[in-house]
Design an enzyme around this catalytic site. Sequence first.
Site, PDB file in Angstrom:
ATOM      1  N   SER A 284       3.273   6.512  -3.815  1.00 50.69           N
ATOM      2  CA  SER A 284       2.899   7.931  -3.770  1.00 50.69           C
ATOM      3  C   SER A 284       3.355   8.628  -5.048  1.00 50.69           C
ATOM      4  CB  SER A 284       3.571   8.600  -2.561  1.00 50.69           C
ATOM      5  OG  SER A 284       3.381   9.999  -2.601  1.00 50.69           O
TER       6      SER A 284
ATOM      7  N   CYS B  27       9.863  20.873  -1.735  1.00 48.00           N
ATOM      8  CA  CYS B  27      10.532  19.570  -1.554  1.00 48.00           C
ATOM      9  C   CYS B  27      12.017  19.699  -1.820  1.00 48.00           C
ATOM     10  CB  CYS B  27       9.914  18.532  -2.489  1.00 48.00           C
ATOM     11  SG  CYS B  27      10.799  16.956  -2.486  1.00 48.00           S
TER      12      CYS B  27
ATOM     13  N   CYS C 248      15.195  13.860  -8.635  1.00 47.99           N
ATOM     14  CA  CYS C 248      13.834  13.864  -9.201  1.00 47.99           C
ATOM     15  C   CYS C 248      13.815  14.862 -10.355  1.00 47.99           C
ATOM     16  CB  CYS C 248      12.829  14.283  -8.113  1.00 47.99           C
ATOM     17  SG  CYS C 248      11.101  14.088  -8.609  1.00 47.99           S
TER      18      CYS C 248
ATOM     19  N   SER D 289       0.080  13.168  -3.885  1.00 50.39           N
ATOM     20  CA  SER D 289       0.612  14.370  -3.235  1.00 50.39           C
ATOM     21  C   SER D 289      -0.204  15.554  -3.719  1.00 50.39           C
ATOM     22  CB  SER D 289       2.081  14.554  -3.605  1.00 50.39           C
ATOM     23  OG  SER D 289       2.824  13.497  -3.062  1.00 50.39           O
ATOM     24  N   LEU D 290      -1.255  15.852  -3.010  1.00 55.14           N
ATOM     25  CA  LEU D 290      -2.218  16.854  -3.477  1.00 55.14           C
ATOM     26  C   LEU D 290      -1.744  18.274  -3.129  1.00 55.14           C
ATOM     27  CD1 LEU D 290      -4.982  16.964  -4.897  1.00 55.14           C
ATOM     28  CD2 LEU D 290      -6.019  17.082  -2.628  1.00 55.14           C
ATOM     29  N   HIS D 291      -1.681  18.575  -1.858  1.00 55.79           N
ATOM     30  CA  HIS D 291      -1.085  19.810  -1.315  1.00 55.79           C
ATOM     31  C   HIS D 291      -1.808  21.110  -1.640  1.00 55.79           C
ATOM     32  CE1 HIS D 291       1.935  16.977  -0.237  1.00 55.79           C
ATOM     33  NE2 HIS D 291       2.596  16.985  -1.380  1.00 55.79           N
TER      34      HIS D 291
ATOM     35  N   GLY E 189      12.377  10.629  -5.334  1.00 54.75           N
ATOM     36  CA  GLY E 189      12.002  10.365  -6.723  1.00 54.75           C
ATOM     37  C   GLY E 189      10.514  10.201  -6.942  1.00 54.75           C
ATOM     38  N   GLU E 190      10.140  10.257  -8.212  1.00 52.59           N
ATOM     39  CA  GLU E 190       8.747  10.090  -8.615  1.00 52.59           C
ATOM     40  C   GLU E 190       8.602   8.669  -9.180  1.00 52.59           C
ATOM     41  OE1 GLU E 190       5.576  11.500  -8.593  1.00 52.59           O
ATOM     42  OE2 GLU E 190       5.300   9.576  -9.578  1.00 52.59           O
TER      43      GLU E 190
ATOM     44  N   ASN F  53       8.414  19.948   6.596  1.00 51.97           N
ATOM     45  CA  ASN F  53       9.737  19.766   7.167  1.00 51.97           C
ATOM     46  C   ASN F  53      10.700  20.711   6.453  1.00 51.97           C
ATOM     47  OD1 ASN F  53      11.682  18.557   8.784  1.00 51.97           O
ATOM     48  ND2 ASN F  53      12.186  17.030   7.242  1.00 51.97           N
TER      49      ASN F  53
ATOM     50  N   CYS G 164      10.181   2.981   4.035  1.00 59.86           N
ATOM     51  CA  CYS G 164       9.990   4.037   3.038  1.00 59.86           C
ATOM     52  C   CYS G 164      11.123   3.920   2.019  1.00 59.86           C
ATOM     53  CB  CYS G 164      10.023   5.390   3.741  1.00 59.86           C
ATOM     54  SG  CYS G 164       9.883   6.774   2.615  1.00 59.86           S
TER      55      CYS G 164
ATOM     56  N   CYS H 165      10.808  10.931   5.210  1.00 58.06           N
ATOM     57  CA  CYS H 165      10.341  10.449   3.924  1.00 58.06           C
ATOM     58  C   CYS H 165       9.955  11.648   3.082  1.00 58.06           C
ATOM     59  CB  CYS H 165       9.116   9.567   4.097  1.00 58.06           C
ATOM     60  SG  CYS H 165       9.524   7.884   4.409  1.00 58.06           S
TER      61      CYS H 165
ATOM     62  N   CYS I 184       8.859  20.254  -7.240  1.00 56.81           N
ATOM     63  CA  CYS I 184       7.891  20.744  -6.258  1.00 56.81           C
ATOM     64  C   CYS I 184       8.613  21.750  -5.348  1.00 56.81           C
ATOM     65  CB  CYS I 184       7.316  19.582  -5.461  1.00 56.81           C
ATOM     66  SG  CYS I 184       6.536  18.375  -6.551  1.00 56.81           S
TER      67      CYS I 184
ATOM     68  N   GLU J  73      18.724   7.053   0.433  1.00 54.69           N
ATOM     69  CA  GLU J  73      18.354   6.680   1.789  1.00 54.69           C
ATOM     70  C   GLU J  73      17.047   5.895   1.829  1.00 54.69           C
ATOM     71  OE1 GLU J  73      18.302  10.102   4.282  1.00 54.69           O
ATOM     72  OE2 GLU J  73      20.481  10.245   4.322  1.00 54.69           O
TER      73      GLU J  73
HETATM   74  N1  SAH Z   1       7.621  11.872  -5.586  1.00 54.55           N
HETATM   75  C1  SAH Z   1       6.543  11.249  -4.933  1.00 54.55           C
HETATM   76  C2  SAH Z   1       6.942  10.409  -3.734  1.00 54.55           C
HETATM   77  C3  SAH Z   1       7.965  10.961  -2.762  1.00 54.55           C
HETATM   78  S1  SAH Z   1       7.538  12.311  -1.762  1.00 54.55           S
HETATM   79  C4  SAH Z   1       5.506  12.256  -4.545  1.00 54.55           C
HETATM   80  O1  SAH Z   1       5.759  13.438  -4.688  1.00 54.55           O
HETATM   81  O2  SAH Z   1       4.416  11.841  -4.147  1.00 54.55           O
HETATM   82  C5  SAH Z   1       6.559  11.713  -0.388  1.00 54.55           C
HETATM   83  C6  SAH Z   1       5.703  12.839   0.211  1.00 54.55           C
HETATM   84  O3  SAH Z   1       6.476  13.796   0.994  1.00 54.55           O
HETATM   85  C7  SAH Z   1       5.013  13.649  -0.877  1.00 54.55           C
HETATM   86  O4  SAH Z   1       3.676  13.861  -0.541  1.00 54.55           O
HETATM   87  C8  SAH Z   1       5.799  14.941  -0.863  1.00 54.55           C
HETATM   88  O5  SAH Z   1       5.028  15.957  -1.418  1.00 54.55           O
HETATM   89  C9  SAH Z   1       6.091  15.110   0.604  1.00 54.55           C
HETATM   90  N2  SAH Z   1       7.179  16.058   0.888  1.00 54.55           N
HETATM   91  C10 SAH Z   1       8.255  16.356   0.141  1.00 54.55           C
HETATM   92  N3  SAH Z   1       9.015  17.288   0.758  1.00 54.55           N
HETATM   93  C11 SAH Z   1       8.441  17.566   1.934  1.00 54.55           C
HETATM   94  C12 SAH Z   1       8.764  18.449   3.029  1.00 54.55           C
HETATM   95  N4  SAH Z   1       9.840  19.198   3.016  1.00 54.55           N
HETATM   96  N5  SAH Z   1       7.923  18.465   4.068  1.00 54.55           N
HETATM   97  C13 SAH Z   1       6.823  17.691   4.103  1.00 54.55           C
HETATM   98  N6  SAH Z   1       6.462  16.851   3.099  1.00 54.55           N
HETATM   99  C14 SAH Z   1       7.264  16.791   2.028  1.00 54.55           C
HETATM  100 FE1  SF4 Z   2       9.857  14.854  -6.781  1.00 52.11          FE
HETATM  101 FE2  SF4 Z   2       7.936  14.048  -5.052  1.00 52.11          FE
HETATM  102 FE3  SF4 Z   2       9.762  15.894  -4.329  1.00 52.11          FE
HETATM  103 FE4  SF4 Z   2       7.885  16.530  -6.094  1.00 52.11          FE
HETATM  104  S1  SF4 Z   2       7.563  15.948  -3.933  1.00 52.11           S
HETATM  105  S2  SF4 Z   2      10.074  17.025  -6.277  1.00 52.11           S
HETATM  106  S3  SF4 Z   2       7.671  14.612  -7.212  1.00 52.11           S
HETATM  107  S4  SF4 Z   2      10.174  13.748  -4.842  1.00 52.11           S
END
Ligand code: SAH
Ligand code: SF4
Length: 411
Positions: free
Chosen positions: A240, A151, A144, A262-264, A208-209, A339, A137, A382, A148, A124
């Site tokens: 990202s 995710c 992936c 993606s710090l978190h 994806g990463e 989300n 986006c 996204c 995480c 998508e």
């Molecule tokens: N793989 C890369 C890029 C795609 S994710 C990465 O991890 O950076 C884009 C952003 O959305 C990242 O910061 C990811 O951590 C965040 N993300 C993934 N799942 C999410 C969710 N369920 N709710 C909010 N943010 C989310």
């Molecule tokens: Fe992959 Fe990014 Fe999701 Fe982590 S947040 S599983 S790196 S898509």
Amino acid sequence: MTLSFDLTTEGARDALRARAASAEKPSLIGLTRAELGEALVGAGIVPERQAKMRAQQLWHWMYVRGVSDFAGMLNISKDLRAELDKHFTVARPEIVEEQISSDGTRKWLFRFPPRGAGRPVEIETVYIPEEGRGTLCISSQVGCTLTCSFCHTGTQKLVRNLTAEEILAQLLTARDRLGDFPDRDTPDGAIVPAEGRKVSNIVMMGMGEPLYNFEAVKKALLIASDGDGLSLSKRRITLSTSGVVPEILRTGEEIGVMLAISLHATNDDLRDLLVPINKKYPLKELIAACRAYPGLSNAKRITFEYVMLKDVNDSIEDAKGLIKLLKGIPAKINLIPFNPWPGTNYQCSDWETIEKFADYINNAGYASPIRTPRGRDILAACGQLKSDSERMRKVDRLALEAMMIAGHGEA
Ligand code: SAH
Ligand code: SF4
């Protein structure tokens, strides 16, 4: 109101299928200029001495004019166009579905051929129009390898990397659909920025990463930012990453786009749980790589994405930790309301908690960190694409609405 063009019916698909890239003919999209010249010479349809000139001609048609059929390349002779068509394609991929939200957000489901063994794959792409910009986006992989824990993509296995052609195809098709090439009309009623380009910014924040598909992403982004072609400013392209430290410096040096991390979490124990790549590249190394990112300044900052997870990382202590960790780095912070997806154990933080967290960060000098949720009626998300959004329970309304994208680059 959601407008949805369901292209799953046979009749509607036939028309598109004719245009959709054939799996047999190699595409000219996604090649460097040199590779493009070599492909033409290699096929025996262009003499060596013309390779450069022809490559330039095709480049212009593909990337400036957005032509997706050799027949439209009017300053190329009919015979050569026919030869090109025999050997190659510049067609768009198959669009399985296009959804348009009442706020103008669009979501496309693309189908790409298997590329070797296996089945066709689907990914998508999401378009988010705002007053002064339109952000696309883009996905870099199907699934992936990383896991995480918050995710949804992380629960899906990596199916394969996307090719440079497929990464660019997302941009080219979006521009087609929005009338964003010269001499094209924007569809009636489409919500797009009041002036300028319809797609003015791109973020590599789909599935994806991107740094685990470095070469293809690099190729695609260098073509997207090529001044004689698609011509997007590198300031308006954001990549990202979850923190693939060895590739971060290369991203700055070889691609030169804006970086989002993606710090978190602000300590290793928690980040190990949320973003497991942290076990391989812990915070100390990640932050050092960020400090060393080429060209950083107040005008060119790193975006730090921070997903708000209830009772996990959303306390004021965490906010303090965040400010401390980022001290001295030209940074933007984007708070992402979590989300939820079916099967997750996490919840989105309460709105008041998010606001308190945001206030603390604002007071420390970081502006407007929460992004407005968009595309709520089509659940355009996204970072969480290709999830079973249709089957998602209507749980916490706030959180369901809340997926957004972080760090669009420059306005
Ligand atoms: N793989 C890369 C890029 C795609 S994710 C990465 O991890 O950076 C884009 C952003 O959305 C990242 O910061 C990811 O951590 C965040 N993300 C993934 N799942 C999410 C969710 N369920 N709710 C909010 N943010 C989310
Ligand atoms: Fe992959 Fe990014 Fe999701 Fe982590 S947040 S599983 S790196 S898509």
